[in-house]
Design a protein around this motif. Structure first.
Motif: not given
Length: 140
Positions: A88-98
């Protein structure tokens, strides 16, 4: 990715995901998901104490299906996918929460962690386009 695959995914809310435990036994679980259209990630929320979370922590490779929210027995549609869990901390996963909570706002009050599946291959059956029609996509 084919526009019909993306249109199908956009309408759906749940998926079944399978993983393989240390004894090579399969284990399946169902989730509500959101789709990251920029990265072709499937995002779901689950407790780290679940059996599947423990299995996935040891083996990140998964496969799964997405079926229509409402089944039509005459016009079969569905997706089979393969992928792997990314941190989840990968740069491409940064928008996962939103991305996830925009689709499932009530999940904000539910404890759990977000999990991100980098989908690497999709095969979609879409009999609405003719019996047995298949569409495929693979990450390059």
């Amino acid at each position: 990715m084919h526009k019909d695959i993306l249109a199908f995914i956009k309408k759906q809310t749940s998926a079944t995901i399978s993983c393989i435990d240390d004894n090579s036994k399969p284990y399946c679980f169902s989730v509500f998901f959101a789709w990251d259209y920029e990265n072709n990630y499937l995002i779901y929320k689950s407790s780290p104490e679940t059996n599947h979370s423990k299995i996935i922590s040891q083996n990140v490779f998964v496969a799964g299906t997405i079926h229509p929210n409402k089944l039509n027995k005459l016009l079969v549609q569905g997706i089979q996918f393969e992928g792997e869990i990314v941190n989840i901390d990968e740069p491409l996963a940064k928008n996962a929460f939103g991305t996830f909570h925009k689709k499932h706002p009530l999940a904000l009050v539910k404890p759990g962690e977000l999990w991100v599946v980098q989908v690497n291959h999709i095969k979609m059956t879409d009999s609405t386009k003719g019996f047995g029609t298949k569409l495929e996509w693979s990450r390059v």
